[in-house]
Design a protein around this motif. Structure first.
Motif, PDB file in Angstrom:
ATOM      1  N   PRO A 154       0.807  -1.227   0.000  1.00  0.00           N
ATOM      2  CA  PRO A 154       0.000   0.000   0.000  1.00  0.00           C
ATOM      3  C   PRO A 154       0.837   1.273   0.000  1.00  0.00           C
ATOM      4  N   VAL A 155       0.379   2.223  -0.801  1.00  0.00           N
ATOM      5  CA  VAL A 155       1.025   3.535  -0.917  1.00  0.00           C
ATOM      6  C   VAL A 155      -0.035   4.595  -0.625  1.00  0.00           C
ATOM      7  N   THR A 156       0.320   5.568   0.196  1.00  0.00           N
ATOM      8  CA  THR A 156      -0.573   6.686   0.499  1.00  0.00           C
ATOM      9  C   THR A 156      -0.136   7.894  -0.310  1.00  0.00           C
ATOM     10  N   VAL A 157      -1.112   8.570  -0.912  1.00  0.00           N
ATOM     11  CA  VAL A 157      -0.838   9.799  -1.653  1.00  0.00           C
ATOM     12  C   VAL A 157      -1.739  10.897  -1.083  1.00  0.00           C
ATOM     13  N   ARG A 158      -1.107  12.008  -0.741  1.00  0.00           N
ATOM     14  CA  ARG A 158      -1.826  13.202  -0.292  1.00  0.00           C
ATOM     15  C   ARG A 158      -1.605  14.293  -1.322  1.00  0.00           C
ATOM     16  N   VAL A 159      -2.667  14.966  -1.710  1.00  0.00           N
ATOM     17  CA  VAL A 159      -2.553  16.109  -2.607  1.00  0.00           C
ATOM     18  C   VAL A 159      -2.990  17.340  -1.819  1.00  0.00           C
ATOM     19  N   SER A 160      -2.102  18.335  -1.764  1.00  0.00           N
ATOM     20  CA  SER A 160      -2.409  19.533  -0.984  1.00  0.00           C
ATOM     21  C   SER A 160      -2.336  20.779  -1.856  1.00  0.00           C
ATOM     22  N   ASN A 161      -3.033  21.817  -1.399  1.00  0.00           N
ATOM     23  CA  ASN A 161      -3.032  23.098  -2.111  1.00  0.00           C
ATOM     24  C   ASN A 161      -1.897  23.972  -1.608  1.00  0.00           C
ATOM     25  N   GLN A 162      -1.830  25.205  -2.099  1.00  0.00           N
ATOM     26  CA  GLN A 162      -0.738  26.107  -1.738  1.00  0.00           C
ATOM     27  C   GLN A 162      -0.747  26.495  -0.266  1.00  0.00           C
ATOM     28  N   ALA A 163      -1.901  26.375   0.393  1.00  0.00           N
ATOM     29  CA  ALA A 163      -1.996  26.676   1.824  1.00  0.00           C
ATOM     30  C   ALA A 163      -1.598  25.473   2.679  1.00  0.00           C
ATOM     31  N   GLY A 164      -1.260  24.355   2.017  1.00  0.00           N
ATOM     32  CA  GLY A 164      -0.869  23.149   2.737  1.00  0.00           C
ATOM     33  C   GLY A 164      -2.037  22.294   3.193  1.00  0.00           C
ATOM     34  N   GLU A 165      -3.238  22.614   2.744  1.00  0.00           N
ATOM     35  CA  GLU A 165      -4.433  21.851   3.112  1.00  0.00           C
ATOM     36  C   GLU A 165      -4.606  20.680   2.152  1.00  0.00           C
ATOM     37  N   ASP A 166      -4.900  19.510   2.696  1.00  0.00           N
ATOM     38  CA  ASP A 166      -5.166  18.352   1.852  1.00  0.00           C
ATOM     39  C   ASP A 166      -6.501  18.542   1.143  1.00  0.00           C
ATOM     40  N   VAL A 167      -6.491  18.357  -0.182  1.00  0.00           N
ATOM     41  CA  VAL A 167      -7.721  18.445  -0.969  1.00  0.00           C
ATOM     42  C   VAL A 167      -8.129  17.076  -1.503  1.00  0.00           C
ATOM     43  N   PHE A 168      -7.214  16.116  -1.416  1.00  0.00           N
ATOM     44  CA  PHE A 168      -7.446  14.786  -2.000  1.00  0.00           C
ATOM     45  C   PHE A 168      -6.512  13.810  -1.301  1.00  0.00           C
ATOM     46  N   ARG A 169      -7.011  12.602  -1.123  1.00  0.00           N
ATOM     47  CA  ARG A 169      -6.183  11.561  -0.529  1.00  0.00           C
ATOM     48  C   ARG A 169      -6.484  10.252  -1.261  1.00  0.00           C
ATOM     49  N   ALA A 170      -5.438   9.462  -1.478  1.00  0.00           N
ATOM     50  CA  ALA A 170      -5.614   8.167  -2.145  1.00  0.00           C
ATOM     51  C   ALA A 170      -4.777   7.115  -1.443  1.00  0.00           C
ATOM     52  N   ARG A 171      -5.268   5.902  -1.508  1.00  0.00           N
ATOM     53  CA  ARG A 171      -4.505   4.725  -1.065  1.00  0.00           C
ATOM     54  C   ARG A 171      -4.470   3.805  -2.271  1.00  0.00           C
ATOM     55  N   ILE A 172      -3.260   3.538  -2.740  1.00  0.00           N
ATOM     56  CA  ILE A 172      -3.091   2.706  -3.937  1.00  0.00           C
ATOM     57  C   ILE A 172      -2.392   1.425  -3.532  1.00  0.00           C
ATOM     58  N   ASP A 173      -3.009   0.298  -3.873  1.00  0.00           N
ATOM     59  CA  ASP A 173      -2.380  -1.001  -3.636  1.00  0.00           C
ATOM     60  C   ASP A 173      -1.567  -1.359  -4.859  1.00  0.00           C
ATOM     61  N   MET A 174      -0.265  -1.406  -4.675  1.00  0.00           N
ATOM     62  CA  MET A 174       0.631  -1.841  -5.739  1.00  0.00           C
ATOM     63  C   MET A 174       0.833  -3.340  -5.594  1.00  0.00           C
ATOM     64  N   TRP A 175       0.796  -4.039  -6.705  1.00  0.00           N
ATOM     65  CA  TRP A 175       1.112  -5.457  -6.693  1.00  0.00           C
ATOM     66  C   TRP A 175       2.597  -5.571  -7.031  1.00  0.00           C
ATOM     67  N   VAL A 176       3.371  -6.036  -6.059  1.00  0.00           N
ATOM     68  CA  VAL A 176       4.820  -6.166  -6.210  1.00  0.00           C
ATOM     69  C   VAL A 176       5.129  -7.653  -6.323  1.00  0.00           C
ATOM     70  N   SER A 177       5.846  -8.033  -7.372  1.00  0.00           N
ATOM     71  CA  SER A 177       6.133  -9.459  -7.596  1.00  0.00           C
ATOM     72  C   SER A 177       7.547  -9.605  -8.172  1.00  0.00           C
ATOM     73  N   PRO A 178       8.099 -10.821  -8.081  1.00  0.00           N
ATOM     74  CA  PRO A 178       9.452 -11.039  -8.629  1.00  0.00           C
ATOM     75  C   PRO A 178       9.474 -10.861 -10.143  1.00  0.00           C
ATOM     76  N   ARG A 179      10.586 -10.290 -10.635  1.00  0.00           N
ATOM     77  CA  ARG A 179      10.773 -10.192 -12.090  1.00  0.00           C
ATOM     78  C   ARG A 179      10.967 -11.594 -12.643  1.00  0.00           C
ATOM     79  N   LYS A 180      10.468 -11.822 -13.814  1.00  0.00           N
ATOM     80  CA  LYS A 180      10.613 -13.147 -14.434  1.00  0.00           C
ATOM     81  C   LYS A 180      11.947 -13.217 -15.150  1.00  0.00           C
TER      82      LYS A 180
END
Length: 154
Positions: free
Chosen positions: A128-154
């Protein structure tokens, strides 16, 4: 060190290097060009990208469109993942949950950080990766949690 991180470190100190790096990333993944990202920071465990408030990313009420915010989240999470996971592993986004917290106006900054340390593994796992998007005042306007699938290279 990943190729993406090596290139970033070579370009960041040059005049226009951050702009050029963003253009090169958008050449590799063209859809991200819609938000014209400017990389502010890229290192293992952290990616920070700015997007300008311009008409091409607006919705019908004149704020930054929800999907532009999702693009910024996926880009920052993906680049942070790429430069953080062990070189024997690969990644792909598996799912994303988002929250729209306030009207997104002005220059916005997306910050991606991992929730857990990246590890080398014999089989794939959700990272899991957390992403916060904030405006120029430093206020969060958007938040996301992205599940990355991490696996061995073939």
């Amino acid at each position: 060190m990943s190729q993406a991180l090596s290139l970033y470190r070579r370009l960041v100190s040059l005049p226009g290097g951050r702009w050029l790096y963003g253009r090169l990333i958008c050449f590799k993944a063209p859809y991200f060009a819609t938000i014209a990202p400017r990389f502010l920071q890229l290192e293992p465990g952290r990616c920070e990208v700015a997007i300008r408030d311009r008409r091409r990313v607006h919705n019908h009420i004149g704020t930054v469109h929800a999907i532009a915010l999702c693009n910024a989240a996926e880009l920052t999470a993906g680049m942070m993942t790429d430069v953080t996971i062990p070189p024997t592993m690969r990644w792909i986004p598996k799912g994303m949950t988002v929250e729209y917290l306030a009207k997104a106006k002005g220059t916005l900054v997306a910050l991606a950080t991992p929730e857990l340390p990246a590890v080398e593994a014999a089989s794939g796992y959700a990272w899991p990766v957390t992403v916060r998007v904030s405006n120029q005042a430093g206020e969060d306007v958007f938040r996301a949690r992205i599940d990355m699938w991490v696996s061995p290279r073939k």
